[in-house]
Motif scaffolding. Structure first.
Motif, short mmCIF file in Angstrom:
data_model
loop_
_atom_site.label_atom_id
_atom_site.label_comp_id
_atom_site.label_asym_id
_atom_site.label_seq_id
_atom_site.Cartn_x
_atom_site.Cartn_y
_atom_site.Cartn_z
N HIS A 5 0.85 -1.19 0.00
CA HIS A 5 0.00 0.00 0.00
C HIS A 5 0.89 1.24 0.00
O HIS A 5 1.68 1.42 0.91
N TRP A 7 1.23 5.45 -0.15
CA TRP A 7 0.49 6.68 0.12
C TRP A 7 1.41 7.88 0.16
O TRP A 7 2.63 7.73 0.27
N PRO A 15 -3.11 13.80 3.54
CA PRO A 15 -3.03 12.74 2.54
C PRO A 15 -3.46 13.26 1.17
O PRO A 15 -4.48 13.94 1.06
N TYR A 17 -2.60 11.03 -1.79
CA TYR A 17 -2.61 9.92 -2.75
C TYR A 17 -2.60 8.57 -2.05
O TYR A 17 -1.87 8.36 -1.08
N PHE A 18 -3.49 7.64 -2.52
CA PHE A 18 -3.42 6.21 -2.16
C PHE A 18 -3.27 5.45 -3.46
O PHE A 18 -3.96 5.77 -4.44
N ASN A 19 -2.42 4.39 -3.50
CA ASN A 19 -2.36 3.63 -4.75
C ASN A 19 -3.59 2.72 -4.85
O ASN A 19 -4.37 2.59 -3.90
N MET A 22 -4.13 0.03 -2.23
CA MET A 22 -4.58 0.54 -0.94
C MET A 22 -6.07 0.87 -0.98
O MET A 22 -6.81 0.57 -0.04
N MET A 23 -6.48 1.47 -2.12
CA MET A 23 -7.90 1.84 -2.22
C MET A 23 -8.77 0.59 -2.26
O MET A 23 -9.82 0.52 -1.63
N VAL A 30 -8.75 8.59 -1.20
CA VAL A 30 -8.08 9.46 -0.26
C VAL A 30 -8.99 10.55 0.31
O VAL A 30 -8.84 10.97 1.45
#
Ligand code: ADP
Length: 493
Positions: A5, A7, A15, A17-19, A22-23, A30
């Motif tokens: 994950h 971020w 925050p 960005y989440f890849n 992770m999402m 995010v």
């Protein structure tokens, strides 16, 4: 596609960005938890971090944001289906040429399975530890060189050495061994370490209550596939009660033995007195009679002479008893002559024939031909043969049938060996039967074997006993072949 994950945060921790991984895990993006009255970071922490970990996590992150230090932490994250999973999370700041923080990049690894495996391992270790602590024994282990590598809590508590580290413990424990046993303990341990052999030993050790107690220590090496010792494992347990009970039993037995020895002595004295009194009484009575024959008028010389003969016979009988007793105890120093042992054995058989027949025992004699002569006191060796034969006959009293006493003489190297075997119940106390006054018979004196052994040994031979398979006992004695004859027969005669 990164299997983790990822971020990203702004320099002040928002925050951005989440890849995709992770999402997918969180089931949200995010900005999906944004709330008007709180920061995005605060809302996200509240929504996805386990309530028990959230405050610590928020504090740690805040600390890193302020100081610029790397972030590293384990905490639980809520998966889309509501299940929390353990994550190992790290984040580092990216700085511009002037050292100012531009972004924070973070990475989370799912370590939930690993955490559960570790927890299971810890649980099983705890269980094992509980078992070791609960067992009523002391447990320890050593390296192959004999350095202490583990010691159980019970042992530590027992010795009152909870403050000592392993190294100090080993030497402190050694000092608690009873001074009389210490050297032996050291020797045994050193010997095992050197030879790789297991040991069992008993020693006294001082407990924290200030009393020495008997312990039994057992230790065995564990080896790898190539036979090399990997570790020594040992236990020791308190055997004090057992040892003391045994000691009391031994003392009681000794007292009993002394008592029965005294009884035997009394018995012996009584029987000697009885045997001597009879002829002495005869001597006195006959003397009175003789006196009367001499004082008659005229004196009856013929009658007096007859009485004197009776007196002489009775006195000789008394002297005989005395010399028999002396021979029994002091072994008369008779003359020794070279003779064939075979003929002595045949003689002994003839002497015992009547008793054997009465006891319904068949006697077998086997004498090797051309036996070398032995130089012996005929009477003494005869006494040994008769004693052993009589013991054999008596031993077969309890046997219903097939009573056989076998006497065999043959040469073995430099000795002539005589074996007398019976088919009785065998010997129960092989270590004790040669002791003076040891007897298992109601009316035994227990002197026979002791005297036999000292006679044989005074002739340079040995006497011992063995149990037969499947039943009976064999008494064996050796006598050295005459030196001159031995040389003679070696030369080929
Ligand atoms: P005792 O006259 O009491 O028999 P001994 O010295 O002759 O004295 O023997 C001691 C003990 O040895 C005996 O009481 C008996 O228990 C044991 N013993 C001797 N000979 C035999 C045998 N042939 N078989 C079994 N036990 C024997």
């Amino acid at each position: 596609m990164v299997p983790g994950h990822l971020w990203r945060l702004t320099p002040d921790g928002e925050p951005t960005y989440f890849n995709k991984q992770m999402m997918d895990f969180l089931g949200l993006g995010v900005g999906d938890t944004d709330k008007p009255d709180m920061s995005r970071r605060g809302a996200l922490v509240q929504a996805i971090v386990h309530p028990d970990d959230a405050a610590d996590m928020a504090d740690a992150l805040e600390h890193c944001l302020v100081t610029g230090k790397c972030f590293s932490m384990l905490y639980r994250l809520r998966r889309a289906d509501g299940v929390y999973r353990w994550m190992s999370s790290r984040a580092e700041p990216m700085r511009d040429d002037d050292g100012r923080i531009v972004q924070w990049y973070g990475l989370c690894h799912d370590i939930d399975d690993q955490m559960h495996a570790e927890e299971a391992l810890r649980r099983s270790e705890r269980k094992l530890q509980q078992l070791i602590d609960a067992l009523p024994v002391h447990i320890w282990s050593w390296t192959p060189e004999g350095e202490l590598s583990y010691v159980s809590k019970r042992l530590v508590d027992h010795l009152g050495l909870s403050d000592a580290n392993l190294e100090d413990f080993a030497s402190a424990a050694q000092e608690l061994v009873h001074p009389e046993d210490a050297l032996e303990v050291q020797r045994t341990v050193a010997n095992s370490i050197e030879t790789g052999k297991a040991f069992v030993m008993r020693y006294r050790r001082l407990g924290k209550d200030g009393a020495y107690r008997w312990m039994e220590g057992r230790c065995e090496p564990q080896r790898d596939q190539d036979g090399r010792i990997v570790q020594w494992y040992g236990v020791s347990l308190d055997v004090d009660d057992g040892v003391r009970a045994q000691e009391e039993l031994r003392l009681a037995q000794e007292n009993l033995a002394r008592a029965s020895q005294a009884a035997s002595l009394a018995e012996l004295s009584a029987s000697i007195a009885h045997e001597v009194t009879q002829p002495l009484t005869a001597v006195i009575t006959s003397s009175n009679v003789c006196q009367r024959w001499l004082t008659t008028e005229p004196p009856n010389i013929e009658r007096a002479q007859k009485t004197v003969e009776r007196i002489t016979r009775a006195a000789n009988a008394a002297a005989d008893v005395v010399s028999r007793v002396r021979a029994l105890f002091r072994q008369s120093v008779g003359t020794r002559d070279p003779m064939a042992l075979g003929s002595l054995v045949v003689e002994a058989r003839d002497l015992m024939a009547e008793e054997a027949a009465r006891r319904r025992v068949r006697m077998e004699v086997e004498v090797e031909s051309d036996l070398a002569p032995v130089t012996v006191d005929r009477v003494q060796i005869q006494q040994v043969l008769i004693n052993l034969a009589r013991n054999g006959l008596e031993a077969m009293e309890s046997v219903a049938s097939d009573r056989v006493l076998r006497m065999r003489v043959r040469r073995l190297g430099e000795v002539v060996q005589t074996e007398i075997s019976d088919r009785g119940p065998g010997i129960d106390f092989p270590d004790r039967i040669f002791e003076p006054f040891f007897t298992t018979k109601g009316h035994g004196m227990g002197m026979g074997l002791a005297i036999c052994r000292s006679i044989v040994e005074s002739h340079g031979g040995q006497l011992w006993a063995e149990n037969n398979d499947p039943l009976g006992a064999t008494f064996i004695f050796t006598l050295p072949v005459d030196a001159a004859t031995a040389r003679f027969s070696h030369d080929g005669e």
